[in-house]
Design an enzyme around this catalytic site. Structure first.
Site, PDB file in Angstrom:
ATOM      1  N   LYS A   1       7.051   1.282  -7.947  1.00  0.00           N
ATOM      2  CA  LYS A   1       6.520   0.180  -7.474  1.00  0.00           C
ATOM      3  C   LYS A   1       5.244  -0.359  -7.817  1.00  0.00           C
ATOM      4  CE  LYS A   1       5.104   0.628  -2.865  1.00  0.00           C
ATOM      5  NZ  LYS A   1       4.762  -0.416  -1.819  1.00  0.00           N
TER       6      LYS A   1
ATOM      7  N   LYS B   1      -1.406  -0.810  -4.558  1.00  0.00           N
ATOM      8  CA  LYS B   1      -2.790  -1.120  -4.630  1.00  0.00           C
ATOM      9  C   LYS B   1      -3.484   0.313  -4.844  1.00  0.00           C
ATOM     10  CE  LYS B   1      -2.495  -2.767  -0.199  1.00  0.00           C
ATOM     11  NZ  LYS B   1      -2.038  -2.112   0.501  1.00  0.00           N
TER      12      LYS B   1
ATOM     13  N   LYS C   1       5.108   9.450  -1.290  1.00  0.00           N
ATOM     14  CA  LYS C   1       3.541   9.471  -0.965  1.00  0.00           C
ATOM     15  C   LYS C   1       3.093  10.930  -1.087  1.00  0.00           C
ATOM     16  CE  LYS C   1       2.461   4.748   0.361  1.00  0.00           C
ATOM     17  NZ  LYS C   1       1.778   4.010   1.012  1.00  0.00           N
TER      18      LYS C   1
HETATM   19  N1  AQP Z   1       5.310  -3.639  -5.343  1.00  0.00           N
HETATM   20  C1  AQP Z   1       5.717  -4.481  -4.292  1.00  0.00           C
HETATM   21  N2  AQP Z   1       6.491  -5.419  -4.497  1.00  0.00           N
HETATM   22  C2  AQP Z   1       6.906  -6.124  -3.202  1.00  0.00           C
HETATM   23  N3  AQP Z   1       6.438  -5.950  -1.976  1.00  0.00           N
HETATM   24  C3  AQP Z   1       5.428  -5.106  -2.097  1.00  0.00           C
HETATM   25  N4  AQP Z   1       4.787  -4.646  -0.828  1.00  0.00           N
HETATM   26  C4  AQP Z   1       3.979  -3.575  -1.117  1.00  0.00           C
HETATM   27  N5  AQP Z   1       3.973  -3.265  -2.608  1.00  0.00           N
HETATM   28  C5  AQP Z   1       4.886  -4.246  -3.250  1.00  0.00           C
HETATM   29  C6  AQP Z   1       4.842  -5.352   0.390  1.00  0.00           C
HETATM   30  O1  AQP Z   1       3.310  -5.685   0.693  1.00  0.00           O
HETATM   31  C7  AQP Z   1       3.281  -5.478   2.086  1.00  0.00           C
HETATM   32  C8  AQP Z   1       1.954  -4.815   2.759  1.00  0.00           C
HETATM   33  O2  AQP Z   1       1.935  -3.595   1.949  1.00  0.00           O
HETATM   34  P1  AQP Z   1       1.232  -2.519   2.656  1.00  0.00           P
HETATM   35  O3  AQP Z   1      -0.162  -2.787   2.249  1.00  0.00           O
HETATM   36  O4  AQP Z   1       1.403  -2.492   4.193  1.00  0.00           O
HETATM   37  O5  AQP Z   1       1.647  -1.166   2.115  1.00  0.00           O
HETATM   38  P2  AQP Z   1       2.525  -0.540   0.822  1.00  0.00           P
HETATM   39  O6  AQP Z   1       3.988  -1.154   0.985  1.00  0.00           O
HETATM   40  O7  AQP Z   1       2.480   0.920   0.903  1.00  0.00           O
HETATM   41  O8  AQP Z   1       1.703  -1.265  -0.262  1.00  0.00           O
HETATM   42  P3  AQP Z   1       1.032  -0.738  -1.395  1.00  0.00           P
HETATM   43  O9  AQP Z   1       0.347  -1.735  -2.183  1.00  0.00           O
HETATM   44  O10 AQP Z   1       1.936  -0.057  -2.423  1.00  0.00           O
HETATM   45  O11 AQP Z   1      -0.315  -0.093  -0.720  1.00  0.00           O
HETATM   46  P4  AQP Z   1      -0.475   1.641  -1.006  1.00  0.00           P
HETATM   47  O12 AQP Z   1      -0.880   1.598  -2.411  1.00  0.00           O
HETATM   48  O13 AQP Z   1      -2.043   1.586   0.024  1.00  0.00           O
HETATM   49  O14 AQP Z   1       0.480   2.458  -0.323  1.00  0.00           O
HETATM   50  C9  AQP Z   1       4.514  -5.195   2.956  1.00  0.00           C
HETATM   51  O15 AQP Z   1       5.519  -6.191   3.267  1.00  0.00           O
HETATM   52  C10 AQP Z   1       5.141  -4.237   1.475  1.00  0.00           C
HETATM   53  O16 AQP Z   1       6.613  -4.277   1.498  1.00  0.00           O
END
Ligand code: AQP
Length: 333
Positions: free
Chosen positions: A193, A196, A110
């Protein structure tokens, strides 16, 4: 009954990755476990969030969770409403070592080349995550595969706290990383991955996308020129193909071999058509129910406030006791 804690950031519209890696498992786990689910707004501000829309993003995420099937069997709330998280996170900031956090791959991903410019909160993010879980003495944490390293760190923090303060106070936790879509990859790049907050909307399926948008994104998803293999071993070194097959498997409750029995040997054209129809079929009812919740924001706020009161009733005494172990002067309430 074991206690589960998990959270999701209101840092954008939830994606198919969030749904398959986390939310769908949360819904299923409600039957057998004591579940606490949290919209982690404190985590979200580790990156910039527009104050004009942030509260609505938090409500929107709660609406999606309710629409997906999180119900009265679980406690659902937003993190900033329960102060125990921030209190314990500060103690953990003083327990965790810089060297431990320096090894976190999510921070490296990040922060990228901009390490000097990201927030201190982004660096300390795993300490807050450890506090989220340990404030409830939760022992099971259903997450996507990307969070595995953070959960190992949460166990290291618990162990050091227990050692430093002389009591087996925080239990060890177990990650629950479930299913063939525990790591859904970007539709544009099979080595990244699905996220969002990815700048490219084409890289992900949002849970609010309509049928045409979903079909178009899947049709345009990056693939290779070979047909689908008939054996799962043929997916090795083909990350984009593996990703689409994994999504299909997760949505049908099958596995790679099961999907390839039906679709192996065929080109991506017909497979993508079938996958798009499946994704639309699964996500359309959730999008409709999310809109229904969003039409009544007061109902969402009431639900979150009730959840916060129940969460605080569990976490406050645990964090009070942790602070006593640290030696803080505590007054009788
Ligand atoms: N690509 C993914 N595949 C499987 N699981 C995923 N998770 C996130 N992306 C994937 C799971 O979703 C849960 C919530 O995630 P989060 O919102 O706390 O943070 P994150 O993992 O950083 O998700 P994002 O979508 O990538 O958010 P941003 O872009 O804001 O950083 C977790 O259980 C995560 O494992």
């Amino acid at each position: 009954m074991q206690r589960i804690f998990s959270g999701i950031q209101p840092s954008g519209v939830p994606t198919l990755g969030n749904y398959l890696g986390a939310i769908v498992n949360w819904v299923a786990l409600q039957d057998q476990h004591d579940c606490i689910f949290c919209v982690v707004d404190l985590h979200a501000i580790t990156a910039w969030q527009d104050p004009a829309t942030f509260a609505d993003a938090t409500r929107g995420m709660a609406a999606t969770l309710l629409a997906a099937g999180i119900d009265d069997r679980s406690i659902l709330f937003n993190q900033s409403a329960v102060h125990a998280h921030a209190r314990l996170a500060w103690v953990f900031n003083c327990v965790a070592r810089m060297g431990w956090l320096n090894r976190m791959t999510q921070f490296k991903d990040k922060a990228g080349k901009d390490r000097e410019n990201v927030s201190v909160g982004l660096f300390a993010y795993p300490n807050l995550m450890a506090a989220d879980i340990h404030a409830y003495h939760a022992t099971l944490v259903p997450v996507g595969d990307d969070q595995r390293q953070h959960l190992e760190l949460a166990n290291d923090i618990a162990q050091k706290f227990n050692h430093d303060f002389g009591r087996e106070f925080f239990p060890q936790i177990e990650p629950m990383i479930l299913g063939p879509a525990a790591r859904v990859m970007s539709l544009r790049d099979g080595s990244k991955k699905m996220s969002k907050s990815d700048p490219s909307d084409q890289s992900r399926i949002n849970l609010t996308d309509d049928a045409d948008t979903i079909a178009l994104k899947i049709r345009r998803a990056k693939t290779d020129p070979e047909p689908l293999p008939e054996d799962p071993r043929g997916l090795e070194n083909r990350p984009e193909a593996r990703n689409l097959v994994g999504i299909y498997a997760a949505l049908t409750g099958s596995d790679y071999a099961g999907v390839l029995r039906d679709h192996g040997g065929k080109g991506f054209g017909p497979f993508k058509e079938a996958l798009a129809a499946l994704v639309v079929e699964k996500l359309a009812p959730i999008a409709a129910e999310t809109r229904r919740w969003l039409a009544d924001p007061d109902a969402i706020d009431r639900r979150l406030a009730e959840g916060a009161a129940k969460a605080a009733a569990i976490a406050d005494p645990i964090v009070d006791e942790a602070e006593r172990l640290v030696g803080f002067l505590k007054f009788r309430r």
